[in-house]
Design a protein around this motif. Structure first.
Motif, PDB file in Angstrom:
ATOM      1  N   LEU A  59      40.155  49.367  28.703  1.00 46.46           N
ATOM      2  CA  LEU A  59      38.864  48.575  28.580  1.00 46.46           C
ATOM      3  C   LEU A  59      37.435  49.872  28.551  1.00 46.46           C
ATOM      4  CD1 LEU A  59      38.206  46.057  27.262  1.00 46.46           C
ATOM      5  CD2 LEU A  59      37.493  45.261  30.154  1.00 46.46           C
ATOM      6  N   SER A  60      37.500  50.673  29.566  1.00 48.85           N
ATOM      7  CA  SER A  60      36.679  51.526  29.887  1.00 48.85           C
ATOM      8  C   SER A  60      35.804  52.037  28.843  1.00 48.85           C
ATOM      9  CB  SER A  60      35.536  51.920  30.522  1.00 48.85           C
ATOM     10  OG  SER A  60      36.899  52.936  31.096  1.00 48.85           O
ATOM     11  N   THR A  61      37.561  52.746  27.833  1.00 45.85           N
ATOM     12  CA  THR A  61      37.305  53.587  26.974  1.00 45.85           C
ATOM     13  C   THR A  61      37.392  53.221  25.626  1.00 45.85           C
ATOM     14  OG1 THR A  61      39.717  53.703  26.301  1.00 45.85           O
ATOM     15  CG2 THR A  61      39.169  54.584  28.303  1.00 45.85           C
ATOM     16  N   ILE A  62      37.059  51.937  25.459  1.00 49.75           N
ATOM     17  CA  ILE A  62      36.614  50.989  23.961  1.00 49.75           C
ATOM     18  C   ILE A  62      34.958  50.969  23.417  1.00 49.75           C
ATOM     19  CG2 ILE A  62      36.806  48.962  22.915  1.00 49.75           C
ATOM     20  CD1 ILE A  62      39.306  48.327  25.056  1.00 49.75           C
ATOM     21  N   PRO A  63      35.180  51.441  22.246  1.00 51.64           N
ATOM     22  CA  PRO A  63      33.438  51.512  21.952  1.00 51.64           C
ATOM     23  C   PRO A  63      32.684  50.780  21.883  1.00 51.64           C
ATOM     24  CG  PRO A  63      35.391  53.274  20.446  1.00 51.64           C
ATOM     25  CD  PRO A  63      36.225  52.062  21.377  1.00 51.64           C
ATOM     26  N   ASN A  64      31.530  50.704  22.331  1.00 54.11           N
ATOM     27  CA  ASN A  64      30.526  49.655  22.574  1.00 54.11           C
ATOM     28  C   ASN A  64      30.603  48.957  23.900  1.00 54.11           C
ATOM     29  OD1 ASN A  64      28.329  49.015  21.652  1.00 54.11           O
ATOM     30  ND2 ASN A  64      29.016  47.023  20.901  1.00 54.11           N
ATOM     31  N   VAL A  65      31.777  48.825  24.383  1.00 50.97           N
ATOM     32  CA  VAL A  65      32.452  48.156  25.830  1.00 50.97           C
ATOM     33  C   VAL A  65      31.694  49.453  26.910  1.00 50.97           C
ATOM     34  CG1 VAL A  65      33.920  47.650  27.195  1.00 50.97           C
ATOM     35  CG2 VAL A  65      33.888  46.775  25.379  1.00 50.97           C
ATOM     36  N   THR A  66      30.940  47.798  28.306  1.00 54.38           N
ATOM     37  CA  THR A  66      31.036  48.303  29.232  1.00 54.38           C
ATOM     38  C   THR A  66      30.997  47.641  30.209  1.00 54.38           C
ATOM     39  OG1 THR A  66      28.097  49.003  28.797  1.00 54.38           O
ATOM     40  CG2 THR A  66      28.638  48.398  31.052  1.00 54.38           C
ATOM     41  N   VAL A  67      31.689  48.768  31.468  1.00 52.70           N
ATOM     42  CA  VAL A  67      33.125  47.489  32.197  1.00 52.70           C
ATOM     43  C   VAL A  67      32.234  47.568  33.501  1.00 52.70           C
ATOM     44  CG1 VAL A  67      34.430  48.049  34.132  1.00 52.70           C
ATOM     45  CG2 VAL A  67      34.689  49.075  31.486  1.00 52.70           C
ATOM     46  N   THR A  68      31.765  46.419  33.847  1.00 53.06           N
ATOM     47  CA  THR A  68      30.899  46.614  35.244  1.00 53.06           C
ATOM     48  C   THR A  68      31.979  46.068  36.539  1.00 53.06           C
ATOM     49  OG1 THR A  68      30.708  43.603  34.771  1.00 53.06           O
ATOM     50  CG2 THR A  68      29.226  45.455  34.134  1.00 53.06           C
ATOM     51  N   THR A  69      31.820  46.021  38.005  1.00 57.52           N
ATOM     52  CA  THR A  69      33.149  46.271  38.970  1.00 57.52           C
ATOM     53  C   THR A  69      32.288  46.243  40.195  1.00 57.52           C
ATOM     54  OG1 THR A  69      35.049  47.085  39.529  1.00 57.52           O
ATOM     55  CG2 THR A  69      34.085  48.630  38.746  1.00 57.52           C
ATOM     56  N   PHE A  70      32.906  45.480  40.925  1.00 57.50           N
ATOM     57  CA  PHE A  70      32.606  45.687  42.496  1.00 57.50           C
ATOM     58  C   PHE A  70      33.054  47.140  42.724  1.00 57.50           C
ATOM     59  CE2 PHE A  70      33.783  40.733  42.791  1.00 57.50           C
ATOM     60  CZ  PHE A  70      31.959  40.868  42.515  1.00 57.50           C
ATOM     61  N   GLY A  71      32.113  47.429  44.170  1.00 54.78           N
ATOM     62  CA  GLY A  71      32.289  49.555  43.671  1.00 54.78           C
ATOM     63  C   GLY A  71      32.853  49.808  44.477  1.00 54.78           C
ATOM     64  N   ASP A  72      34.303  48.382  45.313  1.00 57.93           N
ATOM     65  CA  ASP A  72      35.332  48.686  46.130  1.00 57.93           C
ATOM     66  C   ASP A  72      36.533  49.036  45.415  1.00 57.93           C
ATOM     67  OD1 ASP A  72      35.337  48.227  48.421  1.00 57.93           O
ATOM     68  OD2 ASP A  72      36.744  46.625  49.206  1.00 57.93           O
ATOM     69  N   MET A  73      36.810  48.605  43.137  1.00 53.76           N
ATOM     70  CA  MET A  73      36.962  49.348  42.923  1.00 53.76           C
ATOM     71  C   MET A  73      37.787  50.493  41.939  1.00 53.76           C
ATOM     72  SD  MET A  73      39.727  46.817  41.827  1.00 53.76           S
ATOM     73  CE  MET A  73      40.457  47.328  40.228  1.00 53.76           C
ATOM     74  N   LEU A  74      35.759  51.397  42.339  1.00 54.31           N
ATOM     75  CA  LEU A  74      35.816  52.287  41.384  1.00 54.31           C
ATOM     76  C   LEU A  74      37.070  53.521  41.568  1.00 54.31           C
ATOM     77  CD1 LEU A  74      33.899  52.732  39.522  1.00 54.31           C
ATOM     78  CD2 LEU A  74      32.387  54.397  40.730  1.00 54.31           C
ATOM     79  N   LYS A  75      36.680  53.963  43.155  1.00 53.21           N
ATOM     80  CA  LYS A  75      37.963  54.822  43.805  1.00 53.21           C
ATOM     81  C   LYS A  75      39.559  54.468  43.679  1.00 53.21           C
ATOM     82  CE  LYS A  75      36.140  57.469  46.781  1.00 53.21           C
ATOM     83  NZ  LYS A  75      35.989  58.305  48.351  1.00 53.21           N
ATOM     84  N   VAL A  76      39.853  53.250  43.639  1.00 54.32           N
ATOM     85  CA  VAL A  76      40.948  52.800  42.953  1.00 54.32           C
ATOM     86  C   VAL A  76      42.217  53.277  42.269  1.00 54.32           C
ATOM     87  CG1 VAL A  76      43.028  51.617  43.378  1.00 54.32           C
ATOM     88  CG2 VAL A  76      40.823  50.901  43.899  1.00 54.32           C
ATOM     89  N   PRO A  77      42.985  54.383  42.627  1.00 56.19           N
ATOM     90  CA  PRO A  77      43.849  55.030  41.547  1.00 56.19           C
ATOM     91  C   PRO A  77      44.341  54.580  40.764  1.00 56.19           C
ATOM     92  CG  PRO A  77      44.830  55.391  43.788  1.00 56.19           C
ATOM     93  CD  PRO A  77      43.485  54.721  43.663  1.00 56.19           C
ATOM     94  N   GLY A  78      44.772  54.078  39.312  1.00 54.49           N
ATOM     95  CA  GLY A  78      45.018  53.386  38.467  1.00 54.49           C
ATOM     96  C   GLY A  78      47.162  54.611  38.407  1.00 54.49           C
ATOM     97  N   SER A  79      47.751  54.164  37.354  1.00 57.67           N
ATOM     98  CA  SER A  79      48.955  55.063  37.163  1.00 57.67           C
ATOM     99  C   SER A  79      48.454  56.756  36.758  1.00 57.67           C
ATOM    100  CB  SER A  79      49.290  54.194  35.972  1.00 57.67           C
ATOM    101  OG  SER A  79      50.151  53.424  36.646  1.00 57.67           O
ATOM    102  N   TYR A  80      47.296  56.633  36.253  1.00 52.04           N
ATOM    103  CA  TYR A  80      47.030  58.291  35.414  1.00 52.04           C
ATOM    104  C   TYR A  80      44.596  58.267  36.007  1.00 52.04           C
ATOM    105  CZ  TYR A  80      50.962  57.407  32.739  1.00 52.04           C
ATOM    106  OH  TYR A  80      52.728  56.762  32.367  1.00 52.04           O
TER     107      TYR A  80
END
Ligand code: SF4
Length: 363
Positions: free
Chosen positions: A78-99
């Motif tokens: 979602l954060s790579t879609i043009p013109n989109v700002t992603v907002t999140t609680f801090g806990d999520m920032l470092k969580v590793p996804g698949s890649y």
């Protein structure tokens, strides 16, 4: 007791521990569902205060930890879609996804902002009318009412650039799924205090009735937790499983009716993917059709490659209570809070992080 210090009183804590040791005869295995309880138990050395016949297991009650990689990948995409700002609680920032992770995506140029509440996310939407602001909705029934309120607020203000990527989950279906898996034999559950303040105790009744499991809702101070353990032991020793509340200053049996009405207005029930457990029917929330324009899932085309798990990470088993963090060969060697391999080492409520910070590594 009226003041919080009284729930941290060392003398009372030790008296309760002595009483538990006195009344507890049978081997017992209790699970604390909630990540907040896991941290409180580890930080206060509760397990060391209990007699050796009582084993405490940690469950899947850390919302960041149970978020499946596919859903983290979707937040990153979602954060790579043009013109989109992603907002999140801090806990999520470092969580590793698949890649990748949201932190890496931000370093690569994604507009990803940490917020402390949905009100912050709404304000970013008001301040940036030409951008789409997407809030990553991760959490349980404790978080769901505030996210529901933010959607109603956005509707009231006609704030059409505010969206929620909804991965909210319900705790009772996950508990039931764990019991149905049958991998671990439990005698009792310490039920989550904050979640139960919203949903009430009725969802747990079938655990006592159908599974014969003692259930006690606990608060988060040492005296709260030991009171809950004492009540679990009493139920078990008397062969009388039921649902009780030890956290009476925070929880009513009926829950919070207003919050439930709010959630019901905004959310419908859907299946949800849980790390370590898989897809559980009727265990997640999605936005109702009348709020489609705020639903990031519907508004954006989010594409991700197939999800994958980090090799060697045993978060799934940790979340099911079948292994403890020191049994993972990566624990404290490769997987560290500054270099987390799995989410259970990232989150402030993660079991691996709690063991890392407060644990006895030789167990
Ligand atoms: Fe996953 Fe790290 Fe926990 Fe192992 S120690 S289960 S790699 S988070």
């Amino acid at each position: 007791m009226r003041f919080i210090d009284e729930f941290r009183d060392a003398g009372l804590t030790h008296k309760l521990a002595q009483k538990i040791a006195r009344i507890s005869a049978k081997p017992a295995r209790f699970m604390e569902f909630c990540g907040g309880h896991t941290v409180a138990i580890m930080r206060n050395g509760i397990r060391q205060l209990l007699p050796p016949n009582i084993e405490m297991l940690s469950g899947p009650g850390c919302p960041v930890c149970v978020t499946a990689n596919q859903d983290i990948d979707r937040a990153i995409a979602l954060s790579t879609i043009p013109n989109v700002t992603v907002t999140t609680f801090g806990d999520m920032l470092k969580v590793p996804g698949s890649y990748s992770s949201l932190q890496k995506a931000r370093a690569e140029g994604g507009d990803i902002r940490i917020v402390y509440s949905t009100q912050d996310a709404l304000q970013i939407a008001r301040d940036n009318p030409s951008r789409s602001i997407a809030f990553i909705g991760i959490g349980f029934e404790t978080t769901a009412p505030t996210i529901a309120a933010s959607i109603m607020q956005a509707e009231k203000e006609n704030l059409n650039n505010y969206h929620v990527l909804c991965h909210l989950k319900m705790t009772p279906p996950a508990m039931k799924a764990l019991l149905d898996l049958g991998e671990i034999k439990l005698n009792g559950i310490i039920c989550p205090g904050h979640v139960t303040a919203i949903i009430g105790t009725r969802p747990y009744e079938s655990y006592a009735r159908d599974y014969g499991i003692a259930c006690v809702v606990a608060g988060f101070e040492p005296v709260d937790i030991l009171q809950a353990v004492e009540m679990l032991v009493q139920q078990m020793e008397n062969n009388n499983p039921q649902v009780q509340i030890a956290y009476t200053r925070g929880v009513k049996p009926e829950g919070n009716i207003k919050a439930l009405e709010l959630m019901n207005d905004v959310f419908d029930v859907t299946s949800a993917a849980w790390r370590g457990i898989g897809t559980i029917p009727s265990s997640g929330f999605k936005l109702r059709d009348k709020y489609t324009r705020f639903d990031a899932d519907k508004v954006f085309k989010i594409e991700t490659p197939p999800a994958r798990e980090a090799p060697g990470c045993r978060c799934g088993e940790v979340l099911r209570g079948t292994v403890k963090p020191p049994e993972c060969t990566l624990f404290r060697k490769i997987c560290l809070p500054e270099n987390p391999v799995g989410p259970c080492m990232v989150s402030s409520e993660g079991t691996c992080a709690a063991y890392y910070q407060y644990g006895d590594f030789n167990e």
